[in-house]
Design an enzyme around this catalytic site. Sequence first.
Site, mmCIF file in Angstrom:
data_model
loop_
_atom_site.group_PDB
_atom_site.id
_atom_site.type_symbol
_atom_site.label_atom_id
_atom_site.label_comp_id
_atom_site.label_asym_id
_atom_site.label_seq_id
_atom_site.Cartn_x
_atom_site.Cartn_y
_atom_site.Cartn_z
ATOM 1 C CE LYS A 96 43.448 46.773 39.438
ATOM 2 N NZ LYS A 96 42.707 46.292 40.615
ATOM 3 C CD GLN A 107 43.637 46.983 44.075
ATOM 4 O OE1 GLN A 107 43.035 47.346 43.069
ATOM 5 N NE2 GLN A 107 44.325 45.866 44.109
ATOM 6 C CG ASP A 137 37.199 44.583 40.861
ATOM 7 O OD1 ASP A 137 38.047 44.188 40.041
ATOM 8 O OD2 ASP A 137 37.467 45.329 41.820
HETATM 9 N N1 GUN Z 1 43.182 42.878 44.794
HETATM 10 C C1 GUN Z 1 43.811 41.867 44.150
HETATM 11 N N2 GUN Z 1 43.228 41.632 42.971
HETATM 12 C C2 GUN Z 1 42.211 42.506 42.850
HETATM 13 C C3 GUN Z 1 41.244 42.775 41.833
HETATM 14 O O1 GUN Z 1 41.182 42.122 40.793
HETATM 15 N N3 GUN Z 1 40.366 43.772 42.108
HETATM 16 C C4 GUN Z 1 40.399 44.482 43.255
HETATM 17 N N4 GUN Z 1 39.480 45.419 43.424
HETATM 18 N N5 GUN Z 1 41.271 44.264 44.211
HETATM 19 C C5 GUN Z 1 42.168 43.285 44.004
#
Ligand code: GUN
Length: 284
Positions: A52, A96, A119
């Site tokens: 990311k 996350q 998100d």
């Molecule tokens: N963990 C697995 N997929 C995601 C996601 O799309 N966003 C976040 N914040 N954590 C995750």
Amino acid sequence: MAQIIDGKKISTELKDDVRVEIEALKEKGIEVALAVILVGQDPASTVYVNNKKKACEYTGIKSVSYELPEETTESELLALIDQLNQDDAIHGILVQLPLPKHISEKEVIRRISPDKDVDGFHPESVGRLSIGEPGFVSCTPAGIIELLKRSGVEIAGKHAVVIGRSNIVGKPMAMLLLRENATVTVCHSKTQNIRELTKQGDILIAAVGQPRMIDASYVKEGAVVIDVGIHRTGEGKKLCGDVDYDSVFPVAGMITPVPGGVGPMTIAGLMKNCLEAAKLREEL
Ligand code: GUN
């Protein structure tokens, strides 16, 4: 034989589009910034967060990283979110998941301001999606819609079958497909005679979380098959999806590979959400 949908190429196109707009905002004196919070050192989460951050660098979004120790308390994390909610220099906040067991993900998600919820996990964002109001949408399903559109797949009037009902993928996916005027069926672990339903899908979205579960017996001839799964299996720890690729490839009309299909689109979707967050804030 299926046409392969190149998620890597299409995600780069989307990130390039975002980059152009980020650049234009910079010229107006607006620096778009995403706060990325990682608690603990889960290896998979560390890889995702690094990817990311790389995508932020590519698109010109400033990433502000918070790598907190496993022992961080829930109130410490909530205090950081409060501070970031107030900070005008931050447009998006990403925590996350999964979080360590002693922290409530539900409380953390609810604490993020819906205006910075890139998100799309906040109940306000989910509610907006379900009633067709503008708002943030979970990045994987949003990325899949981009993937379908940019691959020339017609969605309106088609029967889309989603296998899986998670809050992050299955449910928002169904809502988005409905918004695009598909007829939508959602299947899950308790669905009876599942193949009778999946074999009706012009578009089949596999988000079951089981390695290679979806073989040709689930798939209508010529269907567009989207594989959301990502698993490491076998001796060589080779990556595979929820779809048995070798079995489905001869039957499907179009198919996403793993890796190089949906995965890169999730991150591109996040970049697009960060751009939207900034435009929303700056009232552009
Ligand atoms: N963990 C697995 N997929 C995601 C996601 O799309 N966003 C976040 N914040 N954590 C995750």
